[in-house]
Design a protein around this motif. Structure first.
Motif, PDB file in Angstrom:
ATOM      1  N   GLN A  81     -10.253 -10.449   9.959  1.00  0.00           N
ATOM      2  CA  GLN A  81     -11.544 -10.366   8.993  1.00  0.00           C
ATOM      3  C   GLN A  81     -12.854 -10.108  10.011  1.00  0.00           C
ATOM      4  O   GLN A  81     -13.758 -10.108   9.387  1.00  0.00           O
ATOM      5  CB  GLN A  81     -11.847 -11.521   8.058  1.00  0.00           C
ATOM      6  N   ARG A  82     -12.553 -10.096  11.434  1.00  0.00           N
ATOM      7  CA  ARG A  82     -13.767 -10.072  12.319  1.00  0.00           C
ATOM      8  C   ARG A  82     -14.251  -8.504  11.822  1.00  0.00           C
ATOM      9  O   ARG A  82     -13.778  -7.256  11.942  1.00  0.00           O
ATOM     10  CB  ARG A  82     -13.397 -10.064  13.612  1.00  0.00           C
ATOM     11  N   ARG A  83     -15.623  -8.433  11.763  1.00  0.00           N
ATOM     12  CA  ARG A  83     -16.263  -7.169  11.243  1.00  0.00           C
ATOM     13  C   ARG A  83     -16.632  -6.616  12.488  1.00  0.00           C
ATOM     14  O   ARG A  83     -17.421  -7.197  13.210  1.00  0.00           O
ATOM     15  CB  ARG A  83     -17.600  -7.578  10.333  1.00  0.00           C
ATOM     16  N   ALA A 139     -20.751  -9.261  28.133  1.00  0.00           N
ATOM     17  CA  ALA A 139     -20.495  -9.466  26.613  1.00  0.00           C
ATOM     18  C   ALA A 139     -20.352  -8.314  25.958  1.00  0.00           C
ATOM     19  O   ALA A 139     -19.635  -8.412  24.838  1.00  0.00           O
ATOM     20  CB  ALA A 139     -22.175  -9.820  26.348  1.00  0.00           C
ATOM     21  N   ARG A 140     -20.885  -7.085  26.025  1.00  0.00           N
ATOM     22  CA  ARG A 140     -20.288  -5.889  25.271  1.00  0.00           C
ATOM     23  C   ARG A 140     -19.154  -5.504  25.548  1.00  0.00           C
ATOM     24  O   ARG A 140     -18.329  -5.420  24.567  1.00  0.00           O
ATOM     25  CB  ARG A 140     -21.314  -4.731  25.886  1.00  0.00           C
ATOM     26  N   LEU A 141     -18.610  -5.645  26.656  1.00  0.00           N
ATOM     27  CA  LEU A 141     -17.103  -5.344  26.916  1.00  0.00           C
ATOM     28  C   LEU A 141     -16.166  -6.380  26.153  1.00  0.00           C
ATOM     29  O   LEU A 141     -15.107  -6.033  25.412  1.00  0.00           O
ATOM     30  CB  LEU A 141     -16.552  -5.482  28.460  1.00  0.00           C
ATOM     31  N   ARG A 142     -16.898  -7.469  26.051  1.00  0.00           N
ATOM     32  CA  ARG A 142     -15.683  -8.758  25.410  1.00  0.00           C
ATOM     33  C   ARG A 142     -15.771  -8.444  23.983  1.00  0.00           C
ATOM     34  O   ARG A 142     -14.949  -8.361  23.249  1.00  0.00           O
ATOM     35  CB  ARG A 142     -16.336 -10.242  25.789  1.00  0.00           C
ATOM     36  N   GLU A 155     -11.325  -4.508  19.087  1.00  0.00           N
ATOM     37  CA  GLU A 155     -10.035  -3.603  19.007  1.00  0.00           C
ATOM     38  C   GLU A 155      -8.982  -4.576  18.831  1.00  0.00           C
ATOM     39  O   GLU A 155      -7.879  -4.068  18.337  1.00  0.00           O
ATOM     40  CB  GLU A 155      -9.884  -3.212  20.804  1.00  0.00           C
ATOM     41  N   LEU A 156      -8.929  -5.549  19.348  1.00  0.00           N
ATOM     42  CA  LEU A 156      -7.808  -6.807  18.937  1.00  0.00           C
ATOM     43  C   LEU A 156      -7.838  -6.969  17.373  1.00  0.00           C
ATOM     44  O   LEU A 156      -6.898  -7.031  16.794  1.00  0.00           O
ATOM     45  CB  LEU A 156      -7.839  -8.082  19.680  1.00  0.00           C
TER      46      LEU A 156
END
Length: 370
Positions: free
Chosen positions: A300-302, A283-286, A292-293
């Motif tokens: 707008q992803r915070r 979950a953390r890696l995703r 990063e993406l």
């Protein structure tokens, strides 16, 4: 050609997923079925409105043909044209709203972490208050909770705690999902109150950090090379460092390229602790990959707060005034006792509405620029 090609494509994908979900291969894989079910529910919202628009458009078109033929029927249907046109317009507006870009993770379950920060023991006690608040909120929504790992303090607080929060069924509307509600909780939560350790009755300020990660449905979603993992085993310990297990059941997994480390010791079984640690690591890696993406695409992803600094607060819990204030939306209410009892709906609704306004504005700006 449909006026809404994106909706037509969604309807085709919806039909394809429906076939896949009925296949024996998918039915034999619960993770795959859940993933497809979430996408199916996400598309249903679009497809239902698309079908409504198609039906309304067909009714309007047929009415216009009858009017063109003239006669008594033509006169009757001519009077109906304004109403039918209004239905088409309303259906089109509703469909456009459903087609707005949405967070594809909304229907996912989450892993939520609470970490004590500045404030010592008082911060750890506040972390335990936050955990109870989320557990009660989850209970009110019919979700299940499972504590994956925790580090206690001598006074009953938490230095850190990880809890999995899961919907019992795939929500029909992804906006009813766990992530859709709890993703806004990430950040630093500040508390102002008289600590139990304070003998002079003075109000102190401390903070706890909350991290929220969308659960990974299938391990294949995140590519991990086994050579990039360092796995250590050791004996579990309790408050004060005393050993609580005579075997090396605790597990620590480090992802060497990113430095992300996850430790688990709650289970007596090394295998179960390893499974739980991998669950959190994925979950953390995703989340790291998504951030990063997002940075590359400037969407707008915070990014979530990784430090527990009182200056980076997202919300303040003021006990003397029984007040809660969210600093992102300006929301304020004097019902802190109820909020800590799990009544978070008003706070979260204010955040969801702000997010909705921003998405609508972004869509309008994009349309104007084209």
């Amino acid at each position: 050609m449909s006026e809404f090609p994106a909706a037509q494509a969604a309807a085709e994908e919806y039909a394809d997923i429906e076939k896949q979900m009925a296949s024996p291969e998918v039915l034999a894989k619960p993770e795959k079925l859940r993933k497809l079910g979430r996408r199916y529910a996400e598309l249903r919202r679009v497809v239902t409105r698309y079908e409504h628009w198609l039906a309304a458009s067909t009714d309007l078109s047929e009415a216009k043909e009858i009017v063109e033929l003239g006669g008594e029927d033509g006169e009757l249907f001519a009077a109906e044209l304004p109403r039918l046109q209004a239905e088409v317009d309303d259906a089109a507006d509703s469909l456009r709203d459903a087609l707005l870009p949405r967070d594809p993770d909304d229907g996912r379950d989450v892993i939520l972490e609470v970490k004590a920060g500045e404030g010592g023991e008082e911060s750890a006690l506040f972390a335990s208050d936050l955990l109870r608040m989320y557990q009660r909120y989850a209970e009110s929504k019919g979700w299940s909770t499972q504590i994956l790992s925790h580090t206690d303090t001598d006074m009953g607080g938490y230095k850190d705690v990880q809890v999995a929060i899961k919907a019992k069924n795939v929500p029909e509307d992804p906006s009813d999902g766990v992530w859709a509600h709890l993703k806004y909780e990430a950040g630093v939560h500040r508390v102002q109150r008289v600590p139990v350790t304070e003998s002079q009755g003075r109000v102190h300020t401390s903070a706890a950090g909350v991290l929220v990660f969308a659960e990974v449905d299938e391990p294949e979603e995140v590519q991990i090379n086994d050579n990039d993992l360092r796995i250590d085993v050791y004996r579990s310990s309790g408050p004060g460092g005393q050993s609580v297990n005579t075997t090396d059941s605790a597990v620590r997994i480090t992802h060497l390229p990113t430095g992300i480390t996850v430790s688990m010791q709650d289970e007596k079984s090394q295998i179960k602790n390893r499974e739980a640690a991998m669950r959190v690591l994925l979950a953390r890696l995703r989340q790291a990959q998504m951030e990063e993406l997002a940075a590359k695409e400037a969407d707008q992803r915070r990014s979530q707060v990784r430090t527990v600094d009182r200056s980076e607060r997202v919300r303040t819990y003021n006990f003397p005034e029984n007040r809660i204030a969210d600093h992102r939306t300006g929301f304020k209410a004097h019902n802190l006792d109820q909020v800590l009892a799990g009544h978070l709906d008003d706070v979260i609704t204010s955040l969801r509405e702000k997010d909705e306004e921003e998405r609508l504005q972004a869509a309008a700006d994009e349309a104007e620029a084209q």
